[in-house]
Design a protein around this motif. Structure first.
Motif, PDB file in Angstrom:
ATOM      1  N   ASP A 111      -8.647  34.139  43.254  1.00 31.76           N
ATOM      2  CA  ASP A 111      -8.082  33.147  42.349  1.00 31.76           C
ATOM      3  C   ASP A 111      -8.363  31.726  42.829  1.00 31.76           C
ATOM      4  N   THR A 112      -8.447  31.561  44.140  1.00 28.92           N
ATOM      5  CA  THR A 112      -8.760  30.263  44.739  1.00 28.92           C
ATOM      6  C   THR A 112      -9.801  30.464  45.819  1.00 28.92           C
ATOM      7  N   VAL A 113     -10.860  29.647  45.777  1.00 34.70           N
ATOM      8  CA  VAL A 113     -11.880  29.651  46.825  1.00 34.70           C
ATOM      9  C   VAL A 113     -11.891  28.253  47.436  1.00 34.70           C
ATOM     10  N   MET A 114     -11.584  28.164  48.729  1.00 31.67           N
ATOM     11  CA  MET A 114     -11.510  26.882  49.431  1.00 31.67           C
ATOM     12  C   MET A 114     -12.718  26.696  50.337  1.00 31.67           C
ATOM     13  N   LEU A 115     -13.334  25.513  50.244  1.00 33.18           N
ATOM     14  CA  LEU A 115     -14.393  25.129  51.181  1.00 33.18           C
ATOM     15  C   LEU A 115     -14.059  23.716  51.653  1.00 33.18           C
ATOM     16  N   SER A 116     -13.239  23.638  52.670  1.00 32.31           N
ATOM     17  CA  SER A 116     -12.766  22.347  53.157  1.00 32.31           C
ATOM     18  C   SER A 116     -13.667  21.868  54.284  1.00 32.31           C
ATOM     19  N   GLY A 117     -14.490  20.838  53.990  1.00 33.01           N
ATOM     20  CA  GLY A 117     -15.379  20.299  55.006  1.00 33.01           C
ATOM     21  C   GLY A 117     -16.463  21.257  55.438  1.00 33.01           C
ATOM     22  N   VAL A 118     -17.008  22.011  54.500  1.00 33.26           N
ATOM     23  CA  VAL A 118     -17.985  23.055  54.816  1.00 33.26           C
ATOM     24  C   VAL A 118     -19.347  22.782  54.186  1.00 33.26           C
ATOM     25  N   TRP A 119     -19.363  22.408  52.911  1.00 30.93           N
ATOM     26  CA  TRP A 119     -20.590  22.396  52.109  1.00 30.93           C
ATOM     27  C   TRP A 119     -21.678  21.507  52.695  1.00 30.93           C
ATOM     28  N   MET A 120     -21.317  20.384  53.303  1.00 29.67           N
ATOM     29  CA  MET A 120     -22.315  19.437  53.825  1.00 29.67           C
ATOM     30  C   MET A 120     -22.975  19.926  55.115  1.00 29.67           C
ATOM     31  N   HIS A 121     -22.495  21.065  55.649  1.00 31.33           N
ATOM     32  CA  HIS A 121     -23.163  21.667  56.810  1.00 31.33           C
ATOM     33  C   HIS A 121     -24.365  22.520  56.392  1.00 31.33           C
ATOM     34  N   LEU A 122     -24.519  22.786  55.100  1.00 24.35           N
ATOM     35  CA  LEU A 122     -25.601  23.630  54.606  1.00 24.35           C
ATOM     36  C   LEU A 122     -26.777  22.771  54.163  1.00 24.35           C
ATOM     37  N   ASP A 123     -27.981  23.222  54.469  1.00 24.69           N
ATOM     38  CA  ASP A 123     -29.155  22.481  53.975  1.00 24.69           C
ATOM     39  C   ASP A 123     -29.391  22.833  52.507  1.00 24.69           C
ATOM     40  N   GLU A 124     -30.400  22.220  51.910  1.00 21.60           N
ATOM     41  CA  GLU A 124     -30.606  22.382  50.471  1.00 21.60           C
ATOM     42  C   GLU A 124     -30.816  23.835  50.071  1.00 21.60           C
ATOM     43  N   ARG A 125     -31.620  24.568  50.819  1.00 22.04           N
ATOM     44  CA  ARG A 125     -31.863  25.974  50.494  1.00 22.04           C
ATOM     45  C   ARG A 125     -30.580  26.789  50.618  1.00 22.04           C
ATOM     46  N   GLU A 126     -29.821  26.525  51.671  1.00 23.11           N
ATOM     47  CA  GLU A 126     -28.567  27.254  51.867  1.00 23.11           C
ATOM     48  C   GLU A 126     -27.572  26.953  50.750  1.00 23.11           C
ATOM     49  N   ARG A 127     -27.554  25.714  50.276  1.00 22.42           N
ATOM     50  CA  ARG A 127     -26.655  25.378  49.169  1.00 22.42           C
ATOM     51  C   ARG A 127     -27.069  26.092  47.892  1.00 22.42           C
ATOM     52  N   ARG A 128     -28.377  26.151  47.640  1.00 19.93           N
ATOM     53  CA  ARG A 128     -28.863  26.868  46.457  1.00 19.93           C
ATOM     54  C   ARG A 128     -28.520  28.348  46.536  1.00 19.93           C
ATOM     55  N   ASP A 129     -28.619  28.924  47.736  1.00 21.44           N
ATOM     56  CA  ASP A 129     -28.306  30.344  47.907  1.00 21.44           C
ATOM     57  C   ASP A 129     -26.803  30.602  47.856  1.00 21.44           C
ATOM     58  N   GLY A 130     -26.017  29.661  48.346  1.00 26.03           N
ATOM     59  CA  GLY A 130     -24.590  29.873  48.462  1.00 26.03           C
ATOM     60  C   GLY A 130     -23.816  29.731  47.168  1.00 26.03           C
ATOM     61  N   MET A 131     -24.235  28.812  46.289  1.00 28.74           N
ATOM     62  CA  MET A 131     -23.445  28.544  45.087  1.00 28.74           C
ATOM     63  C   MET A 131     -23.301  29.768  44.181  1.00 28.74           C
ATOM     64  N   PRO A 132     -24.369  30.529  43.871  1.00 27.50           N
ATOM     65  CA  PRO A 132     -24.169  31.703  43.013  1.00 27.50           C
ATOM     66  C   PRO A 132     -23.269  32.744  43.653  1.00 27.50           C
ATOM     67  N   ARG A 133     -23.265  32.834  44.964  1.00 26.82           N
ATOM     68  CA  ARG A 133     -22.371  33.787  45.625  1.00 26.82           C
ATOM     69  C   ARG A 133     -20.912  33.353  45.483  1.00 26.82           C
ATOM     70  N   LEU A 134     -20.661  32.058  45.610  1.00 25.02           N
ATOM     71  CA  LEU A 134     -19.294  31.572  45.400  1.00 25.02           C
ATOM     72  C   LEU A 134     -18.846  31.827  43.966  1.00 25.02           C
ATOM     73  N   ALA A 135     -19.740  31.544  42.997  1.00 24.49           N
ATOM     74  CA  ALA A 135     -19.391  31.761  41.581  1.00 24.49           C
ATOM     75  C   ALA A 135     -19.064  33.223  41.318  1.00 24.49           C
ATOM     76  N   SER A 136     -19.790  34.136  41.982  1.00 24.16           N
ATOM     77  CA  SER A 136     -19.571  35.565  41.750  1.00 24.16           C
ATOM     78  C   SER A 136     -18.260  36.054  42.354  1.00 24.16           C
ATOM     79  N   LEU A 137     -17.717  35.316  43.315  1.00 22.97           N
ATOM     80  CA  LEU A 137     -16.471  35.708  43.971  1.00 22.97           C
ATOM     81  C   LEU A 137     -15.234  35.128  43.292  1.00 22.97           C
ATOM     82  N   LEU A 138     -15.450  34.221  42.349  1.00 22.03           N
ATOM     83  CA  LEU A 138     -14.337  33.536  41.706  1.00 22.03           C
ATOM     84  C   LEU A 138     -13.837  34.325  40.503  1.00 22.03           C
ATOM     85  N   ALA A 139     -12.539  34.583  40.466  1.00 21.76           N
ATOM     86  CA  ALA A 139     -11.925  35.272  39.333  1.00 21.76           C
ATOM     87  C   ALA A 139     -12.090  34.437  38.061  1.00 21.76           C
TER      88      ALA A 139
END
Length: 221
Positions: A111-139
């Motif tokens: 119901d809630t996915v928190m990323l507090s001070g996390v996203w800017m540690h990922l490079d561009e490729r990692e951000r592209r790979d990570g976003m669809p995974r976060l979307a798939s985990l969100l209710a």
């Protein structure tokens, strides 16, 4: 036990853990998340805390009756969190973005996915790979809360300057729409003096009706 491929974004944290743990513990959840509190108040649900650090956020959610899966790849932080914020409502996992393999293999949505001070540690490729995974985990009616740090990079850390605009566009590509976009000062006096500030973002799934309308518009364009 199989090993987890971690993002290099954890660079420097294990080495600086002894200094950082008491500093992080001194900042309360309410102080840190004032800008998004209106999105977090509600009936208890299932929370995914990615990059949970020493567990301040996870502990607050647990105190409000939520069931929390707290993900933290830095062992020194994870062990400190389990000691400082012991709770039967928090389950700790050694996992990391962009893959979140151990979280995803559970087949749960949150119901809630928190990323507090996390996203800017990922490079561009990692951000592209990570976003669809976060979307798939969100209710379907859940919310992703994400913060971006701007300013000088602490010695020994790995951070990137990531804009709100890039993050919002990437989220939109995976069916997430922004419901919060504000800038705030750092709550730490030393960071404020150094010119550090934050962008606070939150996203929800685009409603199915809106997706249908947008799809029809594309077909007739």
């Amino acid at each position: 036990m199989r090993s987890i491929a971690r993002t290099p974004g954890t660079q420097g944290y294990a080495e600086q853990a002894a200094e950082l743990i008491p500093r992080y513990q001194a900042i309360s959840f309410l102080e840190h998340h004032q800008a998004e509190m209106h999105l977090l108040a509600g009936r208890p649900g299932r929370v995914l805390d990615v990059g949970a650090g020493i567990g301040v956020d996870a502990a607050w959610f647990a105190s409000q009756g939520h069931s929390v899966v707290a993900v933290e790849p830095t062992e020194a932080f994870r062990l400190a969190a389990m000691r400082l914020h012991a709770s039967p409502s928090i389950e700790w996992l050694d996992d990391a973005l962009p893959k979140l393999d151990r979280v995803r293999e559970r087949g749960q949505m949150f119901d809630t996915v928190m990323l507090s001070g996390v996203w800017m540690h990922l490079d561009e490729r990692e951000r592209r790979d990570g976003m669809p995974r976060l979307a798939s985990l969100l209710a379907p009616h859940g919310v992703v809360v994400l913060s971006l740090r701007h300013g000088p990079v602490p010695v020994g850390r790995r951070m990137f300057e990531v804009s709100a605009e890039e993050t919002i566009e990437l989220a939109r590509q995976h069916g997430l729409q922004p419901v919060l976009h504000v800038k705030t000062e750092s709550v730490q006096a030393s960071n404020r003096a150094a010119g550090v500030n934050w962008t606070r973002l939150a996203f929800r799934h685009v409603p199915k009706r809106q997706q249908s309308v947008e799809g029809a518009a594309l077909e007739t364009a």
